[in-house]
Motif scaffolding. Structure first.
Motif, PDB file in Angstrom:
ATOM      1  N   GLY A 462      40.765  43.153  25.706  1.00 48.69           N
ATOM      2  CA  GLY A 462      40.874  43.091  27.157  1.00 48.69           C
ATOM      3  C   GLY A 462      39.543  42.924  27.839  1.00 48.69           C
ATOM      4  O   GLY A 462      39.473  42.392  28.953  1.00 48.69           O
ATOM      5  N   ALA A 463      38.453  43.366  27.193  1.00 41.80           N
ATOM      6  CA  ALA A 463      37.124  43.208  27.776  1.00 41.80           C
ATOM      7  C   ALA A 463      36.772  41.739  27.928  1.00 41.80           C
ATOM      8  O   ALA A 463      36.125  41.333  28.902  1.00 41.80           O
ATOM      9  CB  ALA A 463      36.078  43.922  26.914  1.00 41.80           C
ATOM     10  N   ILE A 464      37.199  40.921  26.949  1.00 42.59           N
ATOM     11  CA  ILE A 464      36.921  39.482  27.030  1.00 42.59           C
ATOM     12  C   ILE A 464      37.714  38.865  28.178  1.00 42.59           C
ATOM     13  O   ILE A 464      37.184  38.086  28.976  1.00 42.59           O
ATOM     14  CB  ILE A 464      37.274  38.799  25.703  1.00 42.59           C
ATOM     15  CG1 ILE A 464      36.435  39.398  24.566  1.00 42.59           C
ATOM     16  CG2 ILE A 464      37.067  37.293  25.796  1.00 42.59           C
ATOM     17  CD1 ILE A 464      36.774  38.861  23.198  1.00 42.59           C
ATOM     18  N   VAL A 465      39.008  39.221  28.267  1.00 47.00           N
ATOM     19  CA  VAL A 465      39.845  38.711  29.365  1.00 47.00           C
ATOM     20  C   VAL A 465      39.269  39.150  30.707  1.00 47.00           C
ATOM     21  O   VAL A 465      39.183  38.358  31.658  1.00 47.00           O
ATOM     22  CB  VAL A 465      41.289  39.214  29.204  1.00 47.00           C
ATOM     23  CG1 VAL A 465      42.144  38.756  30.383  1.00 47.00           C
ATOM     24  CG2 VAL A 465      41.877  38.721  27.900  1.00 47.00           C
ATOM     25  N   ASP A 466      38.862  40.407  30.785  1.00 50.55           N
ATOM     26  CA  ASP A 466      38.322  40.947  32.031  1.00 50.55           C
ATOM     27  C   ASP A 466      37.048  40.214  32.427  1.00 50.55           C
ATOM     28  O   ASP A 466      36.837  39.888  33.599  1.00 50.55           O
ATOM     29  CB  ASP A 466      38.053  42.438  31.868  1.00 50.55           C
ATOM     30  CG  ASP A 466      38.072  43.177  33.193  1.00 50.55           C
ATOM     31  OD1 ASP A 466      38.481  42.569  34.194  1.00 50.55           O
ATOM     32  OD2 ASP A 466      37.693  44.354  33.230  1.00 50.55           O
ATOM     33  N   THR A 467      36.174  39.955  31.455  1.00 51.30           N
ATOM     34  CA  THR A 467      34.923  39.260  31.758  1.00 51.30           C
ATOM     35  C   THR A 467      35.186  37.843  32.255  1.00 51.30           C
ATOM     36  O   THR A 467      34.577  37.389  33.229  1.00 51.30           O
ATOM     37  CB  THR A 467      34.024  39.220  30.513  1.00 51.30           C
ATOM     38  OG1 THR A 467      33.773  40.550  30.065  1.00 51.30           O
ATOM     39  CG2 THR A 467      32.705  38.537  30.816  1.00 51.30           C
ATOM     40  N   LEU A 468      36.086  37.125  31.596  1.00 48.01           N
ATOM     41  CA  LEU A 468      36.408  35.764  32.034  1.00 48.01           C
ATOM     42  C   LEU A 468      37.033  35.767  33.421  1.00 48.01           C
ATOM     43  O   LEU A 468      36.784  34.867  34.225  1.00 48.01           O
ATOM     44  CB  LEU A 468      37.361  35.110  31.024  1.00 48.01           C
ATOM     45  CG  LEU A 468      36.774  34.802  29.640  1.00 48.01           C
ATOM     46  CD1 LEU A 468      37.851  34.265  28.716  1.00 48.01           C
ATOM     47  CD2 LEU A 468      35.630  33.796  29.762  1.00 48.01           C
ATOM     48  N   ALA A 469      37.849  36.789  33.695  1.00 51.38           N
ATOM     49  CA  ALA A 469      38.505  36.863  35.004  1.00 51.38           C
ATOM     50  C   ALA A 469      37.543  37.268  36.106  1.00 51.38           C
ATOM     51  O   ALA A 469      37.790  36.983  37.281  1.00 51.38           O
ATOM     52  CB  ALA A 469      39.673  37.848  34.952  1.00 51.38           C
ATOM     53  N   MET A 470      36.442  37.934  35.744  1.00 51.58           N
ATOM     54  CA  MET A 470      35.478  38.382  36.746  1.00 51.58           C
ATOM     55  C   MET A 470      34.382  37.350  37.032  1.00 51.58           C
ATOM     56  O   MET A 470      33.385  37.663  37.684  1.00 51.58           O
ATOM     57  CB  MET A 470      34.831  39.692  36.297  1.00 51.58           C
ATOM     58  CG  MET A 470      35.772  40.875  36.272  1.00 51.58           C
ATOM     59  SD  MET A 470      36.547  41.240  37.883  1.00 51.58           S
ATOM     60  CE  MET A 470      38.221  40.645  37.571  1.00 51.58           C
ATOM     61  N   VAL A 471      34.568  36.132  36.549  1.00 51.27           N
ATOM     62  CA  VAL A 471      33.581  35.073  36.784  1.00 51.27           C
ATOM     63  C   VAL A 471      33.260  34.893  38.271  1.00 51.27           C
ATOM     64  O   VAL A 471      32.104  34.630  38.621  1.00 51.27           O
ATOM     65  CB  VAL A 471      34.056  33.753  36.149  1.00 51.27           C
ATOM     66  CG1 VAL A 471      33.248  32.559  36.656  1.00 51.27           C
ATOM     67  CG2 VAL A 471      33.944  33.838  34.634  1.00 51.27           C
ATOM     68  N   PRO A 472      34.240  35.015  39.193  1.00 51.63           N
ATOM     69  CA  PRO A 472      33.886  34.861  40.610  1.00 51.63           C
ATOM     70  C   PRO A 472      32.806  35.811  41.092  1.00 51.63           C
ATOM     71  O   PRO A 472      32.078  35.497  42.038  1.00 51.63           O
ATOM     72  CB  PRO A 472      35.218  35.124  41.331  1.00 51.63           C
ATOM     73  CG  PRO A 472      36.255  34.722  40.357  1.00 51.63           C
ATOM     74  CD  PRO A 472      35.700  35.111  39.017  1.00 51.63           C
ATOM     75  N   LEU A 473      32.677  36.993  40.454  1.00 51.28           N
ATOM     76  CA  LEU A 473      31.615  37.914  40.841  1.00 51.28           C
ATOM     77  C   LEU A 473      30.249  37.389  40.407  1.00 51.28           C
ATOM     78  O   LEU A 473      29.229  37.769  40.982  1.00 51.28           O
ATOM     79  CB  LEU A 473      31.847  39.294  40.214  1.00 51.28           C
ATOM     80  CG  LEU A 473      33.041  40.097  40.729  1.00 51.28           C
ATOM     81  CD1 LEU A 473      33.134  41.416  39.989  1.00 51.28           C
ATOM     82  CD2 LEU A 473      32.951  40.334  42.224  1.00 51.28           C
ATOM     83  N   ALA A 474      30.233  36.536  39.378  1.00 50.83           N
ATOM     84  CA  ALA A 474      28.970  36.051  38.834  1.00 50.83           C
ATOM     85  C   ALA A 474      28.622  34.648  39.313  1.00 50.83           C
ATOM     86  O   ALA A 474      27.528  34.163  39.030  1.00 50.83           O
ATOM     87  CB  ALA A 474      29.022  36.066  37.299  1.00 50.83           C
ATOM     88  N   VAL A 475      29.531  33.987  40.001  1.00 50.84           N
ATOM     89  CA  VAL A 475      29.289  32.624  40.493  1.00 50.84           C
ATOM     90  C   VAL A 475      29.209  32.672  42.010  1.00 50.84           C
ATOM     91  O   VAL A 475      30.069  33.247  42.666  1.00 50.84           O
ATOM     92  CB  VAL A 475      30.409  31.660  40.049  1.00 50.84           C
ATOM     93  CG1 VAL A 475      30.174  30.276  40.618  1.00 50.84           C
ATOM     94  CG2 VAL A 475      30.468  31.596  38.526  1.00 50.84           C
TER      95      VAL A 475
END
Length: 634
Positions: A462-475
Motif C-alpha cells: 500500500g505504501a507504493i500505491v499511496d506514494t503514486l497517488a500522492m504525486v499531486p503533492l510533489a508536482v
C-alpha cells in the motif's frame, strides 16, 4: 412490470449481475480511479517531462547534464556533479567553505533619534555557492523553522485552554493554508508596505515609515510562508495533543514527576510525530513555492518554481521541463519519506481520556501570571502576522488612499451591470468558483476514499500505491497546468484518427480534483487504519459483503475524516490559482482568484475588494463544512 412479475430467467440474471457488481465494486472503482489518474495526472506530467529527455525528437540526457553542472542551479554541488570522482578536491573545498562561514551583524532600519541602527543577525557564507536549488532549500528550511515556531504556541493554547470562539478559531486555523498565494501577497503588501497598516500604526507613535518589503524581502517571504503553514502545524499538533491520554500524565505525576517532567517524558514524545509531519509537509510546500515569492521577491529571490515559470514564459520548454523533473524527484522523495513516517505512526489508538482544558483568563490575577502574559505576547505577534494581512486586505477594499469609500465595490457592481462579454465580471467568477468547488467534491471525495481503502488493505504494498497517488503533492500546479494545456487542452492524437481533448470547465474541475483528492486520502487513511477489525468481521459473519461492510460499517465510522477531507477539497478548489490561471483563458471559466489577478493588473482597489469576497466565501464554506463534520465526530 415489477421484479416479481418478470420471468425467472430475467430475475436470475439481474441477481447474478447485482451480486457480481457488489463483489467487484471496489475493483471497478479502483480501475476507474486509476484511469482518471492516468489520463488526468500522469499523462499531463509525462507531456511536460518528455521535453526534458528529447532533443529534436531524439532521446538525450544532455539537458540534465547542463543543469546539474551549472553553478547557477546547483552552486558548489555543480563541481561534484561535473567531476564525481574527484573526492579529495571536493573535501578540501568543503573545509575551506566551512572555515569561511561566520556570523555577523548586518545593519538595517535606522530608528529616529537613535545614532546606531537596529542590528539584525545574519549568517555569512562567502565561500559557499548555494545555487538556485540550494537557495530554494535554504528558504524552505527557514520557512519551516518559522512555521513550527509560530504554530506550536497556537497548538498549546487551542489544546489546553477554553475561551469564547475557540471552536470557530480552530476551524479557521486552516484558512490561510487554502488561500490563494496571490491574495497572501496582496495582504502582506497591504500590511507591511510603505503605506501599509503596520507603518500607519508606527507613524502614530513617531516611527517609520519603514521599507520592510524592499529592504528585507526574504524575511517577508518567510513570514508569508509561516502565515500559510503555521496554522497547518498547529492543527496537526492540536489533534495529537487531544489524543494524549490524560491518565498517563496523572500516573507520571503520581510517581513524583513535576508538570515539566511529565510533559517532557509523556506528552512531548506523543506530539513529536505530529510536529515532524507538519514540518516535513511545510518544507515540501515551501520548496515548491511560487506565487508568494513571485509577488514579494520577484526573480531576485527566485525559487526553482519561479524560475520554471520564467523559462516557460520565455518559451524555453526544455530547460523548464528539466528543472521540473529534478524538482519533482526531490519533492517526491520527501513526500515518500512523509508517507513512510506517517505509516510508521499508524495504529496508535486514540486516547480514552483527553487532556482537560481550563479557562484562558478566569480572573485578573491569573491573567497577570507569566504564562498568561507570554500567551498575550504571542497573541500580539499572531495579531500582526495572521490577522494583520487579512484585516488589511478587508480594510483595503474600503479605502482608496484618501479615506473610506465604497468605490471599489461600486466598480465591481458597475462592471457586473455593464456585462460586456470580454470583461471579467464578479458574479460569474463567484458562481464559477462555487460550481467548480461542488464539482470537485463529487470527483475528489470518492477518489480519495477509494485510494484510502486500497492503501489500508494493501498492507506493505500500500505504501507504493499511496506514494503514486500522492504525486499531486510533489508536482507543482504550474507544471501540472502546463501539462494539461499542452496535452489535453490542445489535444492528443490517438490511434485510429481519434483525438483526446479536455477543455474549459471540465479541465479546470479535473485540475482542482487532482490537486484536492490527496487531502481527502490523508484525512481518511489514518482513521481507516485505526478501526477495530472485529466490527467488520462481525458484519461479514452476519452475511454482509465486503463492499456492504465498507458502506454500512467502516465509512460511517470515519465520516468525520471524510467531511474534513471534503472541507479541504472544497477550499482548495475555491482558492486554486496556479493551474486555473493557465486553463481559464476564455471569458466564461474564470474563477475568483483569476478575477483578482486580472483586476490587480489594472486597479488594486477592485482587486482587493474581489479578494475580500473570495476570503469571505472561503472562510464561510470552510467553517460550515467543518461544523457539519463535527456532528460525525467519534
Amino acid at each position: 412490470m415489477s421484479l416479481e412479475d418478470r420471468p425467472v430467467v430475467d430475475r436470475f440474471s439481474s441477481g447474478v449481475i447485482s451480486a457480481w457488481l457488489e463483489r467487484h465494486a471496489l475493483l471497478l472503482a479502483a480501475l476507474v480511479t486509476a484511469g482518471v489518474l492516468a489520463v488526468m495526472l500522469y499523462l499531463p506530467i509525462g507531456v511536460v517531462f518528455l521535453e526534458a529527455v528529447l532533443d529534436d525528437g531524439a532521446p538525450t540526457l544532455g539537458h540534465f547534464a547542463d543543469v546539474l553542472t551549472d553553478p547557477f542551479y546547483f552552486g558548489a554541488l555543480a563541481d561534484v556533479f561535473a567531476e564525481p570522482l574527484a573526492i579529495g578536491t571536493h573535501l578540501g573545498s568543503l573545509a575551506g567553505w566551512l572555515a569561511a562561514v561566520s556570523i555577523s551583524l548586518t545593519l538595517e532600519y535606522p530608528i529616529p533619534g537613535v545614532d546606531l541602527p537596529v542590528p539584525w543577525i545574519d549568517l555569512e557564507t562567502p565561500g559557499v555557492r548555494k545555487g538556485l536549488f540550494g537557495f530554494t532549500a535554504y528558504q524552505a528550511g527557514l520557512s519551516t523553522i518559522a512555521s513550527v515556531a509560530l504554530g506550536l504556541p497556537a497548538a498549546y493554547v487551542l489544546a489546553n485552554y477554553e475561551f469564547y470562539g475557540r471552536r470557530t478559531l480552530r476551524s479557521l486555523t486552516i484558512l490561510p493554508f487554502v488561500m490563494p498565494g496571490i491574495m497572501v501577497a496582496v495582504g502582506f503588501y497591504a500590511m507591511f508596505g510603505r503605506s501599509g497598516t503596520l507603518n500607519s500604526v508606527l507613524g502614530v507613535v513617531g516611527f517609520g515609515p519603514f521599507a520592510f518589503i524592499e529592504t528585507s524581502p526574504l524575511a517577508i517571504v518567510i513570514l508569508a510562508h509561516a502565515f500559510y503553514n503555521a496554522p497547518l502545524v498547529a492543527r496537526l499538533t492540536v489533534a495529537a495533543w487531544e489524543s494524549v491520554d490524560e491518565r498517563t500524565v496523572e500516573t507520571a505525576r503520581s510517581l513524583g514527576a513535576n508538570k515539566r517532567r511529565a510533559f517532557r517524558d509523556v506528552v512531548a514524545p506523543q506530539l513529536t510525530p505530529a510536529v515532524l509531519t507538519g514540518a516535513l509537509l511545510t518544507f515540501i510546500f515551501t520548496f515548491m513555492t511560487f506565487p508568494i515569492v513571485l509577488a514579494l521577491g520577484g526573480l531576485q529571490l527566485a525559487t526553482v518554481e519561479v524560475w520554471i515559470y520564467d523559462r516557460i514564459q520565455r518559451l524555453d520548454y526544455a530547460e523548464a521541463a528539466t528543472l521540473a523533473v529534478l524538482e519533482t524527484m526531490l519533492s517526491l522523495g520527501l513526500t515518500y519519506a512523509y508517507l513512510r513516517y506517517e505509516s510508521a505512526q499508524a495504529g496508535f489508538s486514540q486516547a480514552s481520556s483527553s487532556p482537560s482544558t481550563e479557562a484562558l483568563f478566569p480572573d485578573l490575577r491569573t491573567a497577570l501570571s507569566p504564562r498568561r502574559l507570554a500567551i498575550l505576547g504571542y497573541g500580539l505577534v499572531a495579531l500582526i502576522l495572521f490577522v494583520g494581512p487579512l484585516a488589511s486586505l478587508v480594510v483595503g477594499g474600503f479605502t482608496d488612499g484618501s479615506g473610506l469609500t465604497l468605490g471599489n465595490y461600486a466598480f465591481l457592481l458597475e462592471r457586473q451591470l455593464e456585462g460586456a462579454s470580454f470583461q471579467t465580471l464578479p458574479l460569474p467568477a463567484i458562481r464559477n468558483s462555487l460550481l467548480f468547488g461542488g464539482a470537485t467534491l463529487l470527483i475528489a471525495v470518492p477518489m480519495g476514499v477509494v485510494i484510502s481503502v486500497l492503501t489500508v488493505r494493501a498492507g506493505r504494498s500500500g505504501a507504493i500505491v499511496d506514494t503514486l497517488a500522492m504525486v499531486p503533492l510533489a508536482v507543482s500546479g504550474v507544471v501540472f497546468g502546463i501539462g494539461l494545456l499542452q496535452g489535453l487542452v490542445f489535444g492528443l492524437s490517438l490511434p485510429g484518427g481519434w483525438r483526446l481533448r479536455v477543455t474549459g470547465a471540465v479541465a479546470i474541475v479535473v485540475a482542482h480534483a487532482v490537486a484536492a483528492y490527496p487531502f481527502v486520502t490523508r484525512n481518511v487513511s489514518p482513521l481507516l487504519a485505526n478501526l477495530d477489525s472485529a466490527m467488520v468481521e462481525s458484519a461479514r459473519a452476519l452475511g454482509a459483503s465486503r463492499v456492504r461492510a465498507l458502506l454500512d460499517v467502516e465509512l460511517p465510522l470515519v465520516a468525520n475524516g471524510i467531511v474534513a477531507g471534503a472541507a479541504f477539497a472544497f477550499a482548495i478548489s475555491i482558492g486554486e490559482f496556479s493551474s486555473t490561471v493557465i486553463l481559464a483563458s476564455g471569458s466564461e471559466s474564470y474563477t475568483m482568484p483569476v478575477a483578482v489577478e486580472r483586476y490587480l493588473g489594472r486597479r488594486s482597489g477592485p482587486a482587493i475588494a474581489m479578494g475580500t469576497v473570495l476570503l469571505l466565501v472561503t472562510a464561510a464554506s470552510f467553517v460550515v463544512i467543518d461544523r457539519v463534520g463535527g456532528r460525525y465526530e467519534l
